[in-house]
Design a protein around this motif. Structure first.
Motif, PDB file in Angstrom:
ATOM      1  N   SER B  12     -35.785  -0.082 -89.131  1.00  0.00           N
ATOM      2  CA  SER B  12     -36.794  -0.988 -89.701  1.00  0.00           C
ATOM      3  C   SER B  12     -37.432  -0.298 -90.898  1.00  0.00           C
ATOM      4  CB  SER B  12     -37.866  -1.292 -88.643  1.00  0.00           C
ATOM      5  OG  SER B  12     -38.985  -1.915 -89.242  1.00  0.00           O
ATOM      6  N   GLN B  14     -39.458  -2.188 -93.329  1.00  0.00           N
ATOM      7  CA  GLN B  14     -40.754  -2.834 -93.554  1.00  0.00           C
ATOM      8  C   GLN B  14     -41.534  -2.773 -92.244  1.00  0.00           C
ATOM      9  OE1 GLN B  14     -40.205  -6.648 -95.380  1.00  0.00           O
ATOM     10  NE2 GLN B  14     -42.309  -7.307 -95.028  1.00  0.00           N
ATOM     11  N   ASP B  16     -45.160  -0.894 -89.910  1.00  0.00           N
ATOM     12  CA  ASP B  16     -46.480  -0.288 -89.904  1.00  0.00           C
ATOM     13  C   ASP B  16     -46.367   1.169 -90.348  1.00  0.00           C
ATOM     14  OD1 ASP B  16     -49.376  -0.616 -88.806  1.00  0.00           O
ATOM     15  OD2 ASP B  16     -48.680   1.305 -88.062  1.00  0.00           O
ATOM     16  N   VAL B  42     -37.556  -0.928 -76.809  1.00  0.00           N
ATOM     17  CA  VAL B  42     -37.511  -0.013 -77.952  1.00  0.00           C
ATOM     18  C   VAL B  42     -38.503   1.121 -77.684  1.00  0.00           C
ATOM     19  CG1 VAL B  42     -37.831   0.234 -80.436  1.00  0.00           C
ATOM     20  CG2 VAL B  42     -36.919  -1.917 -79.505  1.00  0.00           C
ATOM     21  N   ASP B  76     -45.701   1.974 -77.462  1.00  0.00           N
ATOM     22  CA  ASP B  76     -45.985   1.639 -76.066  1.00  0.00           C
ATOM     23  C   ASP B  76     -44.855   2.102 -75.144  1.00  0.00           C
ATOM     24  OD1 ASP B  76     -43.982  -0.194 -76.531  1.00  0.00           O
ATOM     25  OD2 ASP B  76     -45.232  -1.957 -76.302  1.00  0.00           O
TER      26      ASP B  76
ATOM     27  N   MET C   1     -41.888  -1.023 -76.876  1.00  0.00           N
ATOM     28  CA  MET C   1     -41.783  -2.120 -77.831  1.00  0.00           C
ATOM     29  C   MET C   1     -40.592  -2.997 -77.434  1.00  0.00           C
ATOM     30  SD  MET C   1     -43.141   0.794 -79.188  1.00  0.00           S
ATOM     31  CE  MET C   1     -41.830   1.769 -79.884  1.00  0.00           C
ATOM     32  N   VAL C  47     -47.195  -7.060 -91.061  1.00  0.00           N
ATOM     33  CA  VAL C  47     -46.100  -6.540 -91.888  1.00  0.00           C
ATOM     34  C   VAL C  47     -45.402  -7.632 -92.698  1.00  0.00           C
ATOM     35  CG1 VAL C  47     -45.709  -4.557 -90.379  1.00  0.00           C
ATOM     36  CG2 VAL C  47     -44.418  -6.663 -89.985  1.00  0.00           C
ATOM     37  N   ILE C  56     -39.932  -6.089 -84.305  1.00  0.00           N
ATOM     38  CA  ILE C  56     -40.264  -5.202 -83.187  1.00  0.00           C
ATOM     39  C   ILE C  56     -41.739  -5.422 -82.875  1.00  0.00           C
ATOM     40  CG2 ILE C  56     -40.264  -2.829 -82.324  1.00  0.00           C
ATOM     41  CD1 ILE C  56     -38.385  -2.139 -84.694  1.00  0.00           C
ATOM     42  N   VAL C  57     -42.043  -5.635 -81.596  1.00  0.00           N
ATOM     43  CA  VAL C  57     -43.406  -5.932 -81.177  1.00  0.00           C
ATOM     44  C   VAL C  57     -43.910  -4.811 -80.276  1.00  0.00           C
ATOM     45  CG1 VAL C  57     -44.887  -7.576 -79.943  1.00  0.00           C
ATOM     46  CG2 VAL C  57     -42.952  -8.407 -81.303  1.00  0.00           C
ATOM     47  N   VAL C  58     -45.100  -4.309 -80.574  1.00  0.00           N
ATOM     48  CA  VAL C  58     -45.741  -3.319 -79.713  1.00  0.00           C
ATOM     49  C   VAL C  58     -46.836  -4.024 -78.914  1.00  0.00           C
ATOM     50  CG1 VAL C  58     -47.300  -2.527 -81.561  1.00  0.00           C
ATOM     51  CG2 VAL C  58     -46.895  -1.065 -79.609  1.00  0.00           C
ATOM     52  N   ILE C  66     -52.362  -0.658 -84.812  1.00  0.00           N
ATOM     53  CA  ILE C  66     -51.613  -1.112 -85.985  1.00  0.00           C
ATOM     54  C   ILE C  66     -52.598  -1.233 -87.153  1.00  0.00           C
ATOM     55  CG2 ILE C  66     -50.439  -3.183 -86.868  1.00  0.00           C
ATOM     56  CD1 ILE C  66     -48.657  -1.485 -85.108  1.00  0.00           C
ATOM     57  N   ASP C  67     -52.089  -0.964 -88.344  1.00  0.00           N
ATOM     58  CA  ASP C  67     -52.936  -0.948 -89.533  1.00  0.00           C
ATOM     59  C   ASP C  67     -53.434  -2.359 -89.866  1.00  0.00           C
ATOM     60  OD1 ASP C  67     -54.246  -0.222 -91.801  1.00  0.00           O
ATOM     61  OD2 ASP C  67     -52.438   0.003 -93.011  1.00  0.00           O
ATOM     62  N   ALA C  77     -50.712  -7.536 -78.593  1.00  0.00           N
ATOM     63  CA  ALA C  77     -49.330  -7.586 -79.094  1.00  0.00           C
ATOM     64  C   ALA C  77     -49.382  -7.676 -80.618  1.00  0.00           C
ATOM     65  CB  ALA C  77     -48.587  -8.789 -78.519  1.00  0.00           C
ATOM     66  N   MET C  80     -44.839  -4.706 -85.304  1.00  0.00           N
ATOM     67  CA  MET C  80     -44.976  -3.415 -85.996  1.00  0.00           C
ATOM     68  C   MET C  80     -43.891  -3.180 -87.020  1.00  0.00           C
ATOM     69  SD  MET C  80     -42.880  -0.648 -84.016  1.00  0.00           S
ATOM     70  CE  MET C  80     -42.180  -0.361 -85.572  1.00  0.00           C
ATOM     71  N   GLY C  81     -42.834  -4.025 -87.017  1.00  0.00           N
ATOM     72  CA  GLY C  81     -41.784  -3.831 -88.009  1.00  0.00           C
ATOM     73  C   GLY C  81     -40.820  -4.994 -88.033  1.00  0.00           C
ATOM     74  N   ILE C  82     -40.175  -5.154 -89.173  1.00  0.00           N
ATOM     75  CA  ILE C  82     -39.111  -6.154 -89.314  1.00  0.00           C
ATOM     76  C   ILE C  82     -37.790  -5.402 -89.209  1.00  0.00           C
ATOM     77  CG2 ILE C  82     -38.054  -7.820 -90.893  1.00  0.00           C
ATOM     78  CD1 ILE C  82     -40.867  -8.312 -92.025  1.00  0.00           C
TER      79      ILE C  82
END
Lengths: 92, 92, 92, 92, 92
Positions: B12, B14, B16, B42, B76, C1, C47, C56-58, C66-67, C77, C80-82
């Motif tokens: 990835s 793009q 955080d 993940v 996580d 994630m 993002v 991708i999900v945290v 996350i920022d 949730a 956090m990324g593509i």
């Protein structure tokens, strides 16, 4: 917390330094008939549990608050007690 | 924590900024027969795990306490160790 | 994630003030065949993810790290990324 | 939180020192028909719940914020209230 | 977070002091067809949700960060918003 049976142990040499010295047991949840449920879970043990014993396991961030001496072990599951006895209410 | 097999990796770009530099592996839980269970997860890897290896994964807030140098990665799920051996109690 | 597909978005005006300004997307987990799994989950996006993208999900407390600029959004949730690419080990 | 019925209690002598003095009850989730669901869960009780009572259980880190006097008990499930009444909307 | 329908409310007098004054609603998850899923969940409400409304619920430690005035309610589920509209991508 959940009730569990200790069903194994795991050895890992190449690991995060914060886990050095932790005893890693494998537990499985049990139900009111002491039937084993679901998937194996790896928990640290600080109360001296052994194979086949029935234990109580705390999960999540609570698992880090278990007494591990002067360091914090970033576990997500810890054996917090060995079960002496369980009293079930069978009236439901 | 749970026992898992590394089954893939994900790239990835793009993302955080706190995850920049993290190695993202895909794991799946395994049971006592090393059968793969459930959905892909993940996890970040800091212990040098590779494809097909059996690992221990810590989830929840504990995953942020894994040693990632001088920054905190808000993961996580983190691989906390590579499994050397597992001893199962097959008497249940 | 976990790996997910963006499947929708949700609008809420009457909400907790800490979520004002957050983009709320609906995602669903996917497996290694990109099959959609399970229930819809609402995640904040920082993002720039869009409908149909693989992300991708945290989850859990990590989602708050996350920022999100100079405030903390109390999400459970966050995307956090593509995903650029996934490499699966098909040997299991 | 979830609705639950108290179905048992558990005694543990050999346990983490932070749990000394905690009352450990076993609960099971219930649905809108008061049917028992799923696996037994061990929760600490600070509100005086008894066998067969319907209670509300808080899980995760919230369980540590329950009033336990001058110490923190690292539980992951706590009974936070005894249910007086539930009003269901049966129109769905 | 998840999408849910408010399906009831619960009254508890004998409870943890930190929950005094909290409105406790019962919600159930919904899917993309607005079908009710799974078990009842008890969530605190600070946004003025009512029976039958579609809401967004945040779980875990994020539920404690919801605006509850000058105190922290140790909930593990909070209604964070009332849904105005949802846009589903039906192409999957």
């Amino acid at each position: 917390m959940f009730l569990a049976k200790v069903v194994g142990k795991v050895v890992s040499t190449q690991k995060d330094p914060k886990f050095i010295g932790s005893k890693l047991l494998i537990v499985k949840k049990i139900d009111e008939n002491e039937q084993i449920l679901g998937e194996p879970i790896v928990a640290i043990d600080t109360v001296g549990a052994g194979i086949s014993e029935t234990v109580i396991v705390v999960t999540g961030s609570g698992a880090r608050y278990i007494d591990t001496g002067d360091k914090v072990v970033p576990a997500d599951a810890s054996i917090m007690g060995i079960v002496d006895s369980i009293e079930w209410n069978t009236g439901y």
